[in-house]
Structures are given as C-alpha cells and as structure tokens.
Design a protein around this motif. Sequence first.
Motif, PDB file in Angstrom:
ATOM      1  N   THR A 128       0.833  -1.211   0.000  1.00 43.70           N
ATOM      2  CA  THR A 128       0.000   0.000   0.000  1.00 43.70           C
ATOM      3  C   THR A 128       0.866   1.259   0.000  1.00 43.70           C
ATOM      4  OG1 THR A 128      -0.376   0.436   2.365  1.00 43.70           O
ATOM      5  CG2 THR A 128      -1.769  -1.220   1.307  1.00 43.70           C
ATOM      6  N   HIS A 129       0.218   2.374  -0.273  1.00 44.05           N
ATOM      7  CA  HIS A 129       0.929   3.643  -0.399  1.00 44.05           C
ATOM      8  C   HIS A 129       0.170   4.768   0.292  1.00 44.05           C
ATOM      9  CE1 HIS A 129       3.566   2.013  -3.459  1.00 44.05           C
ATOM     10  NE2 HIS A 129       2.552   1.728  -4.247  1.00 44.05           N
ATOM     11  N   ILE A 130       0.918   5.795   0.636  1.00 45.57           N
ATOM     12  CA  ILE A 130       0.365   7.116   0.910  1.00 45.57           C
ATOM     13  C   ILE A 130       1.175   8.060   0.031  1.00 45.57           C
ATOM     14  CG2 ILE A 130      -0.291   8.784   2.679  1.00 45.57           C
ATOM     15  CD1 ILE A 130       0.524   6.598   4.758  1.00 45.57           C
ATOM     16  N   SER A 131       0.519   8.840  -0.786  1.00 52.88           N
ATOM     17  CA  SER A 131       1.230   9.748  -1.681  1.00 52.88           C
ATOM     18  C   SER A 131       0.832  11.180  -1.397  1.00 52.88           C
ATOM     19  CB  SER A 131       0.936   9.403  -3.150  1.00 52.88           C
ATOM     20  OG  SER A 131      -0.460   9.479  -3.405  1.00 52.88           O
ATOM     21  N   ALA A 132       1.750  12.093  -1.674  1.00 47.82           N
ATOM     22  CA  ALA A 132       1.469  13.517  -1.473  1.00 47.82           C
ATOM     23  C   ALA A 132       1.992  14.298  -2.665  1.00 47.82           C
ATOM     24  CB  ALA A 132       2.108  14.020  -0.176  1.00 47.82           C
ATOM     25  N   ARG A 133       1.225  15.277  -3.074  1.00 44.42           N
ATOM     26  CA  ARG A 133       1.611  16.139  -4.181  1.00 44.42           C
ATOM     27  C   ARG A 133       2.670  17.134  -3.707  1.00 44.42           C
ATOM     28  NH1 ARG A 133      -1.656  17.333  -8.636  1.00 44.42           N
ATOM     29  NH2 ARG A 133      -3.462  16.460  -7.548  1.00 44.42           N
ATOM     30  N   VAL A 134       3.749  17.275  -4.475  1.00 43.47           N
ATOM     31  CA  VAL A 134       4.742  18.299  -4.162  1.00 43.47           C
ATOM     32  C   VAL A 134       4.114  19.656  -4.440  1.00 43.47           C
ATOM     33  CG1 VAL A 134       7.015  19.243  -4.749  1.00 43.47           C
ATOM     34  CG2 VAL A 134       6.662  16.763  -4.703  1.00 43.47           C
ATOM     35  N   PRO A 135       4.175  20.589  -3.496  1.00 48.19           N
ATOM     36  CA  PRO A 135       3.526  21.895  -3.699  1.00 48.19           C
ATOM     37  C   PRO A 135       3.999  22.563  -4.985  1.00 48.19           C
ATOM     38  CG  PRO A 135       4.309  21.691  -1.445  1.00 48.19           C
ATOM     39  CD  PRO A 135       4.856  20.506  -2.198  1.00 48.19           C
ATOM     40  N   GLN A 136       3.089  23.232  -5.664  1.00 45.50           N
ATOM     41  CA  GLN A 136       3.409  23.879  -6.934  1.00 45.50           C
ATOM     42  C   GLN A 136       4.589  24.828  -6.792  1.00 45.50           C
ATOM     43  OE1 GLN A 136       1.569  22.971  -9.566  1.00 45.50           O
ATOM     44  NE2 GLN A 136       2.717  24.154 -11.068  1.00 45.50           N
ATOM     45  N   ALA A 137       4.656  25.523  -5.668  1.00 44.03           N
ATOM     46  CA  ALA A 137       5.742  26.479  -5.454  1.00 44.03           C
ATOM     47  C   ALA A 137       7.096  25.796  -5.390  1.00 44.03           C
ATOM     48  CB  ALA A 137       5.497  27.257  -4.159  1.00 44.03           C
ATOM     49  N   ALA A 138       7.087  24.502  -5.069  1.00 46.34           N
ATOM     50  CA  ALA A 138       8.349  23.771  -4.932  1.00 46.34           C
ATOM     51  C   ALA A 138       8.759  23.053  -6.212  1.00 46.34           C
ATOM     52  CB  ALA A 138       8.239  22.753  -3.800  1.00 46.34           C
ATOM     53  N   THR A 139       7.893  23.034  -7.219  1.00 49.36           N
ATOM     54  CA  THR A 139       8.168  22.258  -8.422  1.00 49.36           C
ATOM     55  C   THR A 139       8.677  23.104  -9.573  1.00 49.36           C
ATOM     56  OG1 THR A 139       5.891  22.463  -9.222  1.00 49.36           O
ATOM     57  CG2 THR A 139       6.410  20.582  -7.810  1.00 49.36           C
ATOM     58  N   ALA A 140       8.807  24.408  -9.355  1.00 48.80           N
ATOM     59  CA  ALA A 140       9.276  25.316 -10.391  1.00 48.80           C
ATOM     60  C   ALA A 140       8.413  25.166 -11.645  1.00 48.80           C
ATOM     61  CB  ALA A 140      10.747  25.074 -10.681  1.00 48.80           C
ATOM     62  N   LYS A 141       9.022  24.771 -12.761  1.00 48.27           N
ATOM     63  CA  LYS A 141       8.280  24.658 -14.013  1.00 48.27           C
ATOM     64  C   LYS A 141       7.591  23.309 -14.155  1.00 48.27           C
ATOM     65  CE  LYS A 141      11.558  27.640 -16.470  1.00 48.27           C
ATOM     66  NZ  LYS A 141      12.523  27.723 -17.604  1.00 48.27           N
ATOM     67  N   HIS A 142       7.861  22.394 -13.234  1.00 48.90           N
ATOM     68  CA  HIS A 142       7.405  21.020 -13.417  1.00 48.90           C
ATOM     69  C   HIS A 142       6.233  20.712 -12.487  1.00 48.90           C
ATOM     70  CE1 HIS A 142      11.021  20.510 -15.773  1.00 48.90           C
ATOM     71  NE2 HIS A 142      11.729  20.945 -14.750  1.00 48.90           N
ATOM     72  N   ALA A 143       5.058  20.604 -13.070  1.00 48.28           N
ATOM     73  CA  ALA A 143       3.878  20.251 -12.286  1.00 48.28           C
ATOM     74  C   ALA A 143       3.763  18.741 -12.169  1.00 48.28           C
ATOM     75  CB  ALA A 143       2.625  20.828 -12.936  1.00 48.28           C
ATOM     76  N   HIS A 144       2.846  18.303 -11.328  1.00 42.32           N
ATOM     77  CA  HIS A 144       2.540  16.883 -11.177  1.00 42.32           C
ATOM     78  C   HIS A 144       3.742  16.076 -10.718  1.00 42.32           C
ATOM     79  CE1 HIS A 144      -1.196  18.029 -12.882  1.00 42.32           C
ATOM     80  NE2 HIS A 144      -0.747  18.155 -14.114  1.00 42.32           N
ATOM     81  N   GLN A 145       4.316  16.498  -9.618  1.00 42.09           N
ATOM     82  CA  GLN A 145       5.350  15.723  -8.945  1.00 42.09           C
ATOM     83  C   GLN A 145       4.791  15.250  -7.615  1.00 42.09           C
ATOM     84  OE1 GLN A 145       8.899  18.078  -8.612  1.00 42.09           O
ATOM     85  NE2 GLN A 145       9.249  18.150 -10.820  1.00 42.09           N
ATOM     86  N   PHE A 146       5.197  14.043  -7.212  1.00 43.59           N
ATOM     87  CA  PHE A 146       4.615  13.424  -6.029  1.00 43.59           C
ATOM     88  C   PHE A 146       5.693  12.768  -5.183  1.00 43.59           C
ATOM     89  CE2 PHE A 146       1.822  13.307  -9.671  1.00 43.59           C
ATOM     90  CZ  PHE A 146       0.703  13.974  -9.197  1.00 43.59           C
ATOM     91  N   LEU A 147       5.367  12.601  -3.915  1.00 39.42           N
ATOM     92  CA  LEU A 147       6.248  11.893  -2.981  1.00 39.42           C
ATOM     93  C   LEU A 147       5.578  10.589  -2.579  1.00 39.42           C
ATOM     94  CD1 LEU A 147       7.178  14.938  -0.744  1.00 39.42           C
ATOM     95  CD2 LEU A 147       8.622  13.883  -2.495  1.00 39.42           C
ATOM     96  N   ILE A 148       6.380   9.537  -2.455  1.00 40.79           N
ATOM     97  CA  ILE A 148       5.821   8.222  -2.128  1.00 40.79           C
ATOM     98  C   ILE A 148       6.870   7.423  -1.358  1.00 40.79           C
ATOM     99  CG2 ILE A 148       6.601   6.931  -4.173  1.00 40.79           C
ATOM    100  CD1 ILE A 148       3.598   5.937  -4.352  1.00 40.79           C
ATOM    101  N   ASN A 149       6.427   6.325  -0.755  1.00 38.98           N
ATOM    102  CA  ASN A 149       7.337   5.540   0.078  1.00 38.98           C
ATOM    103  C   ASN A 149       8.386   4.805  -0.742  1.00 38.98           C
ATOM    104  OD1 ASN A 149       4.850   4.142  -0.712  1.00 38.98           O
ATOM    105  ND2 ASN A 149       5.693   2.343   0.301  1.00 38.98           N
ATOM    106  N   PRO A 150       9.590   4.697  -0.209  1.00 36.03           N
ATOM    107  CA  PRO A 150      10.615   3.857  -0.828  1.00 36.03           C
ATOM    108  C   PRO A 150      10.219   2.394  -0.681  1.00 36.03           C
ATOM    109  CG  PRO A 150      11.391   4.737   1.261  1.00 36.03           C
ATOM    110  CD  PRO A 150      10.069   5.371   1.003  1.00 36.03           C
ATOM    111  N   TYR A 151      10.156   1.676  -1.789  1.00 41.32           N
ATOM    112  CA  TYR A 151       9.671   0.303  -1.775  1.00 41.32           C
ATOM    113  C   TYR A 151      10.656  -0.601  -1.045  1.00 41.32           C
ATOM    114  CZ  TYR A 151       6.836  -3.515  -3.735  1.00 41.32           C
ATOM    115  OH  TYR A 151       5.998  -4.578  -3.906  1.00 41.32           O
ATOM    116  N   GLY A 152      10.168  -1.266  -0.021  1.00 35.29           N
ATOM    117  CA  GLY A 152      10.998  -2.171   0.751  1.00 35.29           C
ATOM    118  C   GLY A 152      11.176  -1.747   2.188  1.00 35.29           C
ATOM    119  N   LEU A 153      10.844  -0.493   2.509  1.00 38.01           N
ATOM    120  CA  LEU A 153      10.928  -0.039   3.892  1.00 38.01           C
ATOM    121  C   LEU A 153       9.588  -0.252   4.586  1.00 38.01           C
ATOM    122  CD1 LEU A 153      12.932   3.326   3.905  1.00 38.01           C
ATOM    123  CD2 LEU A 153      13.759   0.985   4.186  1.00 38.01           C
TER     124      LEU A 153
END
Length: 257
Positions: free
Chosen positions: A39-64
């Motif tokens: 399973t996952h919990i994902s979070a959107r990287v804030p627009q202000a933090a992504t500069a020109k690149h939208a739709h970036q996300f944070l997710i768990n490292p697989y195996g931890l």
Amino acid sequence: MKIPSLKEVVSAEEWAVRVDLAACYRLVAMHGWSDMIATHISARVPQAATAKHAHQFLINPYGLMFDEITASSLVKIDVDGHKLSESPFDVNRAGFVIHSAVHMGREDVACVLHTHTRSGVAVSAQRCGLLPISQQATLVLGSLGYHDYEGLAVHEDEQVRLQRDLGPHDHLMLRNHGLLTVGGTVADAFKRMYTLESACQIQVTAQAGGELIMVAPQVLAGVDDALARMQGQTSLGRLAWPALLRKLDRVNPGYDT
C-alpha cells in the motif's frame, strides 16, 4: 539505514510536505493499518516547490516498513511512477496506478491514503457496504464512493473508472480490496481514514452481536450542518495533527530527518 538529509536540498515547501507524509506513514503503522511494505500514501509536491514542473509526487521507498520511513527517504516521482530524483530505493510503480488516477482526476487533492486493513477489506466485501450504525459511519456516508474490484491495480485503463467512482467524494471503498481517503492536506487524509477505519471496525464488531440499529435518515441528513457548527473553519484533521506529531515525537521520533 542512514539516509542523507534533504532538508537543505529541497525547498522549504517540499520539506514541510515530506515531514508530514513521513509522519503519516509512521502513524498508519502505529495504528496497525500497514500491510508490511504494501500500500501507499502519496502527497503532491507543492506547486511552489516544483518550479516549471507540475505533477510531482512523494511516495514511500519500496521495501521499507512504514515505521522507519523518514522525510529524506521519500522518493519523488512523476505521474507515471518514474523517479525524478536520486534515490537508492525503487518505487512500486504498479501500486501507483490508483494514486496517479486520483491525483490527476482531482487537482484539489494533496494526499491520497490507501489501506488494506482487515476491517476495511471485510466491509468492502459486504454487499451492503458501510452501514449507518455508528456516529463514525454518519461522518463518512455523505462523501463515500464505491469502486468494483478489477484485480490487482496494474492496468491503466482502470484509472478512468477509479476517477469516476471517487468523483467529488473524500472516501472510497475499493470492493474486495480496501479503503482510500483523500485530503487537501496530509492531516485531512489521515483523519478521514481514522474515521472510516473506525466505522468499519465498529461494523464488523457489531455484526457479531445482535440486531443492528440504523441511524435515522433525518439524522444522516443533518450531519454536514452539525459538522459545520462544531468545527468552524478549521478541519478536525488539522486540529488534531500537532498533537499526533507530539505523540510520534514521544514514541517513534526521527520521521522528520
């Protein structure tokens, strides 16, 4: 495992989301909702933090395990689950099918939380779904969707149906599979899962006893008004979040590294 800190590498906005998301993973583990490394919990990287690149996300490292995830170990990915930053960890791209569908279908959603708990799966497997038999259920039923099981979530064509079935709701019951909640913040997604999971646990417990008493329709119809009167402009999730972080600091510190 020692992970180099990213606090001085990423923006302050991204770091704040990383800390909240790592805390959420550990809170899920603390409440017994994790499924080993699945399973996952994902979070959107804030627009202000992504500069020109939208739709970036944070997710768990697989195996931890969830209780060892830190802000710096979270992996930054794109909507297809590809890594966007250096990380010694892989990501479970197949499992991100559900999350990417929600994030792309709902721009208002900052966090998606998905679980496979026994009670959640049990209620998702019941034809009746979630019943109006508890106060917790009444807080969910006004914003609950259902999605029929289509097998392991590895097929991208399922995404359009996930988006349709979630619609504007904050909670989704994945039939024969588990639970999903969304929120404008990590705190809101967590609080909604806490309520939904509690409602499922109560239902499974109550079904082992005598005849069930349903909450009256007029009471269900007044839930939104009652919530507005009780909480004002601040969500219950955001009100509880600082206290939850203080508890983590006592029992499982280190998420914010």
